[in-house]
Design an enzyme around this catalytic site. Structure first.
Site, mmCIF file in Angstrom:
data_model
loop_
_atom_site.group_PDB
_atom_site.id
_atom_site.type_symbol
_atom_site.label_atom_id
_atom_site.label_comp_id
_atom_site.label_asym_id
_atom_site.label_seq_id
_atom_site.Cartn_x
_atom_site.Cartn_y
_atom_site.Cartn_z
ATOM 1 C CE1 TYR A 22 17.484 21.524 -1.913
ATOM 2 C CE2 TYR A 22 17.240 21.208 0.416
ATOM 3 C CZ TYR A 22 18.053 21.922 -0.775
ATOM 4 O OH TYR A 22 18.809 22.939 -0.496
ATOM 5 C CG LEU A 52 21.180 33.537 -0.321
ATOM 6 C CD1 LEU A 52 21.039 35.064 0.340
ATOM 7 C CD2 LEU A 52 20.153 32.584 0.516
HETATM 8 P P1 NAP Z 1 18.920 30.455 -5.185
HETATM 9 O O1 NAP Z 1 19.008 31.970 -4.470
HETATM 10 O O2 NAP Z 1 17.724 29.997 -5.626
HETATM 11 O O3 NAP Z 1 19.918 30.580 -6.513
HETATM 12 C C1 NAP Z 1 19.913 29.275 -7.195
HETATM 13 C C2 NAP Z 1 20.769 29.409 -8.336
HETATM 14 O O4 NAP Z 1 20.812 28.135 -9.140
HETATM 15 C C3 NAP Z 1 20.465 30.260 -9.358
HETATM 16 O O5 NAP Z 1 21.742 31.204 -9.714
HETATM 17 C C4 NAP Z 1 19.832 29.916 -10.134
HETATM 18 O O6 NAP Z 1 19.938 30.377 -11.818
HETATM 19 C C5 NAP Z 1 20.787 28.488 -10.463
HETATM 20 N N1 NAP Z 1 19.944 27.309 -11.234
HETATM 21 C C6 NAP Z 1 18.828 26.735 -10.852
HETATM 22 N N2 NAP Z 1 18.224 25.740 -11.500
HETATM 23 C C7 NAP Z 1 19.190 25.687 -12.441
HETATM 24 C C8 NAP Z 1 19.472 24.729 -13.716
HETATM 25 N N3 NAP Z 1 18.874 23.852 -13.880
HETATM 26 N N4 NAP Z 1 20.483 25.137 -14.619
HETATM 27 C C9 NAP Z 1 21.372 26.266 -14.131
HETATM 28 N N5 NAP Z 1 21.218 26.975 -13.096
HETATM 29 C C10 NAP Z 1 20.346 26.729 -12.100
HETATM 30 O O7 NAP Z 1 19.528 29.514 -4.378
HETATM 31 P P2 NAP Z 1 20.577 29.797 -2.972
HETATM 32 O O8 NAP Z 1 19.905 29.858 -1.758
HETATM 33 O O9 NAP Z 1 21.572 30.531 -3.359
HETATM 34 O O10 NAP Z 1 21.014 28.188 -3.016
HETATM 35 C C11 NAP Z 1 22.446 27.954 -3.208
HETATM 36 C C12 NAP Z 1 22.999 26.258 -2.577
HETATM 37 O O11 NAP Z 1 22.955 26.455 -1.257
HETATM 38 C C13 NAP Z 1 22.099 25.326 -3.328
HETATM 39 O O12 NAP Z 1 22.887 24.481 -3.618
HETATM 40 C C14 NAP Z 1 21.045 25.070 -2.076
HETATM 41 O O13 NAP Z 1 20.584 23.926 -2.047
HETATM 42 C C15 NAP Z 1 22.023 25.426 -0.959
HETATM 43 N N6 NAP Z 1 21.147 25.878 0.361
HETATM 44 C C16 NAP Z 1 20.623 26.777 0.353
HETATM 45 C C17 NAP Z 1 19.975 27.051 1.874
HETATM 46 C C18 NAP Z 1 19.046 28.488 1.766
HETATM 47 O O14 NAP Z 1 18.493 28.564 3.237
HETATM 48 N N7 NAP Z 1 18.856 29.114 0.892
HETATM 49 C C19 NAP Z 1 20.322 26.455 2.808
HETATM 50 C C20 NAP Z 1 21.284 25.307 2.712
HETATM 51 C C21 NAP Z 1 21.618 24.999 1.501
HETATM 52 P P3 NAP Z 1 19.016 31.272 -12.316
HETATM 53 O O15 NAP Z 1 19.330 32.604 -11.135
HETATM 54 O O16 NAP Z 1 19.252 31.912 -13.403
HETATM 55 O O17 NAP Z 1 17.589 30.884 -12.138
#
Ligand code: NAP
Ligand code: GDP
Length: 330
Positions: free
Chosen positions: A145, A13
């Site tokens: 987390y 995302l």
């Molecule tokens: P997301 O859409 O679930 O994407 C997660 C990403 O991390 C994907 O590119 C995934 O790769 C990669 N990933 C996961 N496990 C991995 C591993 N073991 N090795 C290599 N790559 C890995 O998450 P997001 O929502 O964009 O979140 C991005 C950041 O924002 C995170 O740090 C999260 O904690 C933080 N955050 C998110 C939210 C929210 O509401 N979404 C709120 C606050 C903070 P693949 O696609 O190849 O699986």
């Protein structure tokens, strides 16, 4: 030599929000590429599992990044966090430990890691600000987390004090937008409810929202967050984290979110709350005062407009979006 920017978690995302912003903002503008020749690499887990140090080092050897935006994490909404507390703690600790070590070993000039407002204590004075990170236990629903993410701030200070590294972090509130995880169960509230509401519309079934609808949240659009990450990369020079969020006045209840989704989807059927399901933390109202001191004129996309764009993206990209449903084309 041009700078080389590595985005871990580049397929998710937030990573795809960054890719969109870099592709659409003019080169040389505040939120665009600084120069035409700077290199950006958006990593997927297919390039290597960041829980593994050897694989992580190999990725850094390959790209030789000067800067890292570290987004990769095991991510889930309330219900997934409640089910897999140890996995959330362990996977995120491994990923963060490896990425920061590799960045230090490769002499990276700057790393920004992504935390979350889940890191803040459950019992806290409101509004929450950056000074509260370590001031009490997080909410029990996602303590795995939350502790994994909190430790990044400890790492950043330790890397700075022992090795002089410029490693910092961002604390976004709840995020939504294109390329989100639209799984029906293991996702965050907006993508989960958008998918449920579209299915209810298509199948003529009721739209059921989990919990009481009373909890409060602040939501930031992934494409706005991307601009703020680019600003932080170029202009923010503190090791301490910064909250990247809309203001306190933009906090909304889950019921208001569900109402907005019903409107954006054009759903006219039956709609109710399943109060047997958990509400999670009641609120985590965060202050964006620090951000606004740096960027007083920043314009956030209005919530309804960002939601409409996200629903449109999901409908148009249903076949490739993450939905947790096996599709014929997959
Ligand atoms: P997301 O859409 O679930 O994407 C997660 C990403 O991390 C994907 O590119 C995934 O790769 C990669 N990933 C996961 N496990 C991995 C591993 N073991 N090795 C290599 N790559 C890995 O998450 P997001 O929502 O964009 O979140 C991005 C950041 O924002 C995170 O740090 C999260 O904690 C933080 N955050 C998110 C939210 C929210 O509401 N979404 C709120 C606050 C903070 P693949 O696609 O190849 O699986
Ligand atoms: P949180 O901010 O970390 O708690 O993350 P979520 O994005 O999972 O939001 C959780 C809040 O939305 C809780 O109050 C839930 O009860 C409520 N909620 C309502 N329906 C859903 C749903 O379908 N999925 C999720 N994740 N939460 C929902």
């Amino acid at each position: 030599m041009p700078n080389v920017y590595l985005v871990t978690g580049g397929t998710g995302l937030v990573g795809q929000g960054l890719a969109h912003t870099l592709a659409t903002e003019p080169v040389g503008s505040r939120f665009g590429k600084a120069t035409e020749d700077e290199e950006w690499h958006f990593l997927s887990s297919k390039e290597g599992d960041l829980r593994d140090l050897k694989e992580t080092m190999a990725i850094f050897d390959k790209y030789k990044p000067t800067h890292v935006i570290h987004l990769a994490a095991l991510v889930g909404g309330l219900f997934r966090n409640m089910k897999y507390k140890l996995t959330f703690l362990r996977d995120n600790c491994l990923i963060n430990d490896n990425v920061l070590w590799a960045a230090k070993e490769h002499g990276c000039v700057k790393v920004i890691s992504c935390l979350s407002t889940c890191v803040f204590p459950d019992k806290v004075t409101y509004p929450i600000d950056e000074s509260h990170v370590h001031q009490g236990p997080p909410h029990e629903s996602n303590f795995g987390y939350a502790h994994g993410k909190r430790l990044v701030d400890v790492y950043n200070h330790a890397y700075n004090e022992e090795f002089g590294c410029n490693f910092t972090s961002a604390i976004p509130t709840n995020i939504f937008g294109p390329y989100d995880n639209y799984d029906l169960e293991d996702s965050h509230v907006i993508p989960g409810l958008v998918h449920k509401c579209l299915l209810a519309k298509k199948n003529g079934t009721p739209f059921i929202v989990s919990g009481t609808g009373k909890p409060l949240r602040q939501f930031i659009y992934s494409r706005d967050l991307a601009k703020l990450f680019l600003w932080q990369l170029r202009e923010y020079n503190e090791i301490d984290p910064i909250i990247l969020s809309v203001g306190e006045k933009d906090e909304v209840s889950i019921k208001q979110v569900a109402d907005a989704i019903v409107k954006a989807v054009g759903f006219e059927g039956e709609y109710s709350f399943d109060t047997s399901k958990a509400d999670g933390q009641f609120k985590k109202t965060a202050s964006n005062e620090k951000l606004m001191k740096y960027l007083p004129d920043f314009q956030f996309t209005p919530f309804e407009e960002a939601l409409t764009e996200s629903v449109k993206w999901f409908v148009e990209n249903y076949d490739t979006a993450r939905t947790g449903i096996k599709k014929a084309s997959a």
